[in-house]
Write a protein that holds these residues in place. Structure first.
Motif, PDB file in Angstrom:
ATOM      1  N   ILE A 171       0.835  -1.214   0.000  1.00 55.19           N
ATOM      2  CA  ILE A 171       0.000   0.000   0.000  1.00 55.19           C
ATOM      3  C   ILE A 171       0.864   1.256   0.000  1.00 55.19           C
ATOM      4  N   ASP A 172       1.982   1.236   0.723  1.00 60.28           N
ATOM      5  CA  ASP A 172       2.885   2.396   0.737  1.00 60.28           C
ATOM      6  C   ASP A 172       3.424   2.684  -0.662  1.00 60.28           C
ATOM      7  N   ILE A 173       3.758   1.630  -1.412  1.00 58.23           N
ATOM      8  CA  ILE A 173       4.246   1.816  -2.780  1.00 58.23           C
ATOM      9  C   ILE A 173       3.120   2.342  -3.677  1.00 58.23           C
ATOM     10  N   ALA A 174       1.924   1.761  -3.540  1.00 57.34           N
ATOM     11  CA  ALA A 174       0.790   2.209  -4.348  1.00 57.34           C
ATOM     12  C   ALA A 174       0.464   3.675  -4.102  1.00 57.34           C
ATOM     13  N   ASN A 175       0.653   4.135  -2.867  1.00 57.43           N
ATOM     14  CA  ASN A 175       0.304   5.508  -2.491  1.00 57.43           C
ATOM     15  C   ASN A 175       1.377   6.539  -2.848  1.00 57.43           C
ATOM     16  N   GLN A 236       7.568  -4.072  -7.059  1.00 55.81           N
ATOM     17  CA  GLN A 236       9.001  -3.786  -7.117  1.00 55.81           C
ATOM     18  C   GLN A 236       9.380  -2.997  -8.363  1.00 55.81           C
ATOM     19  N   PHE A 237       8.678  -3.234  -9.469  1.00 57.40           N
ATOM     20  CA  PHE A 237       9.015  -2.557 -10.714  1.00 57.40           C
ATOM     21  C   PHE A 237       8.136  -1.341 -10.993  1.00 57.40           C
ATOM     22  N   TYR A 238       7.189  -1.068 -10.115  1.00 55.87           N
ATOM     23  CA  TYR A 238       6.334   0.105 -10.286  1.00 55.87           C
ATOM     24  C   TYR A 238       7.145   1.361 -10.013  1.00 55.87           C
ATOM     25  N   ASP A 239       6.978   2.372 -10.879  1.00 55.12           N
ATOM     26  CA  ASP A 239       7.800   3.579 -10.780  1.00 55.12           C
ATOM     27  C   ASP A 239       6.970   4.827 -10.506  1.00 55.12           C
TER      28      ASP A 239
END
Length: 377
Positions: A171-175, A236-239
């Motif tokens: 969720i932290d990465i998505a946000n 992991q690969f989301y930028d």
């Protein structure tokens, strides 16, 4: 849905609506929540083993991170919940904890008819609704409420896991993106942002990849990469892209490059980001042929997306999207768009460009489209 002549926004809107059409709806979510809360209550009321034990129950996996997708061609969802038993795993053999959960569930008239013990969980089959995998877990240390040990009763060992930590990590990465492309488009149209448009691009990208996975491996689902592998790689690969389509393309392309550059012939390990000692892709070591299926899938989805980007005309794009993500989600997305068009027409907010494209009059200069009276007036 949005009514616009901008092709990128149209694609974004359609992808979001298709993903929503395949996810766990609110009604079924409420049934799921009621079901697992009832399980927790039944375990807590056990007069024997669990009578003095604190139990916490919570969803894990796709439910907890907002990436649920319905299996292709089926009505049931596969969902996981954790039975977090506040006992130290070091004080018990794993099979004892597992057997006590099975015993207690089998003492219930309904659960005993629908339960199916697996290696690491007890599956409850709610026919036509969902399969609920109940995963028991014990504390590793008293001061850490996220880390748990799961009993693998088949191999008689404890397996370390951290579902709450994984949820927070994802969720932290998505946000990382605060305002998405769709949210900006809704604001530009001066209308309230609809719920389907609020989900983050990473969440939607994961749903779309899983939807394509379900179709691609429909005839041999045992060859499909697991959701945890696809979800972890995607995060992991989301930028930080604000667009669903850009996030999807970047993730698939990055995974493909990772394979081609470093691991074209042998599987790679995928450490759990919140429990590095756990290899989430350990199945590839045991069954290397599954890694080859994974490579073929990534190559296929990459080429399909490239073809979609080069498509010409609405009909060709529609056929490609239905082939990638399913005919039913596409039809439901188009039905939602038709409803929006009709509503705008009735409210006098629908316009038409010289090209014949229907648009929102509040945003784009256009000729008005009269309400349909069905009498030619």
């Amino acid at each position: 849905m949005l009514i616009t002549s901008d092709a990128n926004t149209q694609l974004e809107d359609t992808l979001a609506k298709m993903a929503e059409a395949a996810e766990l709806d609110l009604t079924r979510w409420n049934r799921l929540k009621t079901a697992y809360e009832a399980i927790s209550k039944w375990l807590s009321e056990d007069p024997d083993f669990f009578s003095e034990v604190e139990i916490e129950i919570y969803p894990q996996g796709s439910v907890s991170i907002g990436t649920t997708t319905k299996p292709y061609g089926k009505t049931e969802f596969d969902l996981d919940v954790v039975i977090h038993i506040k006992l130290l795993s070091s004080n018990y053999d794993p099979e004892i904890i597992f057997d006590e959960v099975v015993r207690r569930l089998n003492e219930h008239e309904t659960y005993k008819k629908i339960s199916e013990p697996k290696s690491r969980c007890v599956r409850l089959n709610y026919q036509g609704d969902f399969h609920l995998d109940v995963v028991p877990g014990c504390m590793v240390v008293v001061y850490n409420h996220e880390l748990i040990d799961i009993p693998d009763q088949k191999n008689k060992v404890w397996l370390r896991s951290c579902p709450k930590g994984y949820q927070k990590w994802f969720i932290d990465i998505a946000n990382r993106v605060q305002v998405t492309l769709l949210e900006k488009a809704f604001s530009a149209h001066k209308v309230e942002i609809e719920e389907y448009a609020k989900k983050k691009p990473l969440q939607r990208a994961v749903q779309l990849i899983k939807m394509r996975r379900n179709i691609y491996f429909n005839e041999k689902p045992e060859n499909a990469p697991t959701s945890i592998i696809l979800t972890t790689l995607a995060a992991q690969f989301y930028d930080g892209q604000a667009s669903i389509s850009e996030a999807f393309e970047s993730i698939v392309s990055s995974i493909r490059n990772h394979i081609q550059t470093l691991y074209p012939h042998r599987p790679f390990e995928l450490p759990n980001p919140v429990n590095p000692g756990e290899n989430l892709a350990d199945v590839w070591e045991a069954e290397p042929e599954l890694y080859q299926h994974f490579i073929s899938f990534i190559e296929h989805i990459y080429k399909e997306w490239e073809e979609l980007k080069e498509s010409h005309g609405i009909e060709e794009e529609a056929e490609l999207m239905k082939g990638m993500f399913g005919e039913d989600p596409y039809i439901r997305a188009m039905e939602a768009k038709a409803d929006s068009v009709n509503q705008k027409r009735e409210n006098g907010g629908l316009g038409i460009l010289s090209t014949g494209v229907m648009v929102d009059r509040a945003v784009e200069k256009s000729l008005p489209v009269k309400p349909n009276t069905f009498y030619g007036d």
